[in-house]
Design a protein around this motif. Sequence first.
Motif, PDB file in Angstrom:
ATOM      1  N   ALA A  14     -35.563  14.689 181.521  1.00 32.68           N
ATOM      2  CA  ALA A  14     -36.577  13.877 180.326  1.00 32.68           C
ATOM      3  C   ALA A  14     -38.075  15.236 180.823  1.00 32.68           C
ATOM      4  O   ALA A  14     -39.020  14.925 180.075  1.00 32.68           O
ATOM      5  N   ALA A  15     -38.037  15.352 181.679  1.00 35.14           N
ATOM      6  CA  ALA A  15     -39.472  16.502 181.727  1.00 35.14           C
ATOM      7  C   ALA A  15     -39.312  17.792 180.701  1.00 35.14           C
ATOM      8  O   ALA A  15     -38.447  18.435 180.470  1.00 35.14           O
ATOM      9  N   GLY A  16     -39.971  18.006 180.842  1.00 35.06           N
ATOM     10  CA  GLY A  16     -40.904  19.444 180.112  1.00 35.06           C
ATOM     11  C   GLY A  16     -40.790  19.378 178.822  1.00 35.06           C
ATOM     12  O   GLY A  16     -41.905  18.598 177.927  1.00 35.06           O
ATOM     13  N   PRO A  17     -40.670  20.468 177.759  1.00 36.10           N
ATOM     14  CA  PRO A  17     -40.901  19.861 176.146  1.00 36.10           C
ATOM     15  C   PRO A  17     -40.826  19.064 175.511  1.00 36.10           C
ATOM     16  O   PRO A  17     -41.388  18.221 174.936  1.00 36.10           O
ATOM     17  N   ALA A  20     -42.510  15.053 175.537  1.00 37.61           N
ATOM     18  CA  ALA A  20     -43.374  15.261 174.598  1.00 37.61           C
ATOM     19  C   ALA A  20     -42.846  14.548 173.158  1.00 37.61           C
ATOM     20  O   ALA A  20     -43.947  14.169 172.286  1.00 37.61           O
ATOM     21  N   ASN A  21     -41.644  15.033 173.118  1.00 38.84           N
ATOM     22  CA  ASN A  21     -41.165  14.522 171.685  1.00 38.84           C
ATOM     23  C   ASN A  21     -40.557  13.098 172.195  1.00 38.84           C
ATOM     24  O   ASN A  21     -40.754  12.571 171.098  1.00 38.84           O
ATOM     25  N   SER A  22     -40.123  13.256 173.222  1.00 46.41           N
ATOM     26  CA  SER A  22     -40.359  11.258 173.647  1.00 46.41           C
ATOM     27  C   SER A  22     -40.949  10.420 173.754  1.00 46.41           C
ATOM     28  O   SER A  22     -41.153   9.983 173.340  1.00 46.41           O
ATOM     29  N   ALA A  23     -42.458  11.051 174.192  1.00 49.09           N
ATOM     30  CA  ALA A  23     -43.350  10.649 174.168  1.00 49.09           C
ATOM     31  C   ALA A  23     -43.955  10.083 172.841  1.00 49.09           C
ATOM     32  O   ALA A  23     -44.320   8.505 171.732  1.00 49.09           O
ATOM     33  N   ALA A  24     -43.768  11.521 171.545  1.00 44.37           N
ATOM     34  CA  ALA A  24     -43.913  10.992 170.498  1.00 44.37           C
ATOM     35  C   ALA A  24     -43.322   9.999 169.391  1.00 44.37           C
ATOM     36  O   ALA A  24     -43.561   9.184 169.217  1.00 44.37           O
TER      37      ALA A  24
END
Length: 130
Positions: A14-17, A20-24
């Motif tokens: 989940a870390a990395g780019p 951000a997709n997961s948070a969005a």
Amino acid sequence: MSRQSVAANRASYAAGPSAANSAAANAKFLEKKKEFDAVSALHRASALYLQRIEGLAADVETMADAGQIHGEVLEQWPRMFQILNLFLASRDSSALGVDAEPSPAPELGERLVRIPLAALQGDVEETSRK
């Protein structure tokens, strides 16, 4: 012997780019959940409103039927007074011993009926206090 898990030592995917997709995606999910909850609440409120309107419609139909019956009863009153006047006229002529024909029916609205409004208003006030 039991073996220890290696999952704790692994690097998070989940870390990395993709974080951000997961948070969005999570934010979009929460927004859609709020929208769904609002639509569900609107649906429940609409169903309740529909039930109330249907209840009012049933009450109005009952009042319309009662009004029609009331009108039919009121329509019969002039005829009833005419019959009563004929009866009273025949009773008066028989009491006098005269074999005369009964007098013609009086005009409609000739007989007055007194309604004790003060007593009726007192009854209404007593029932409204209960």
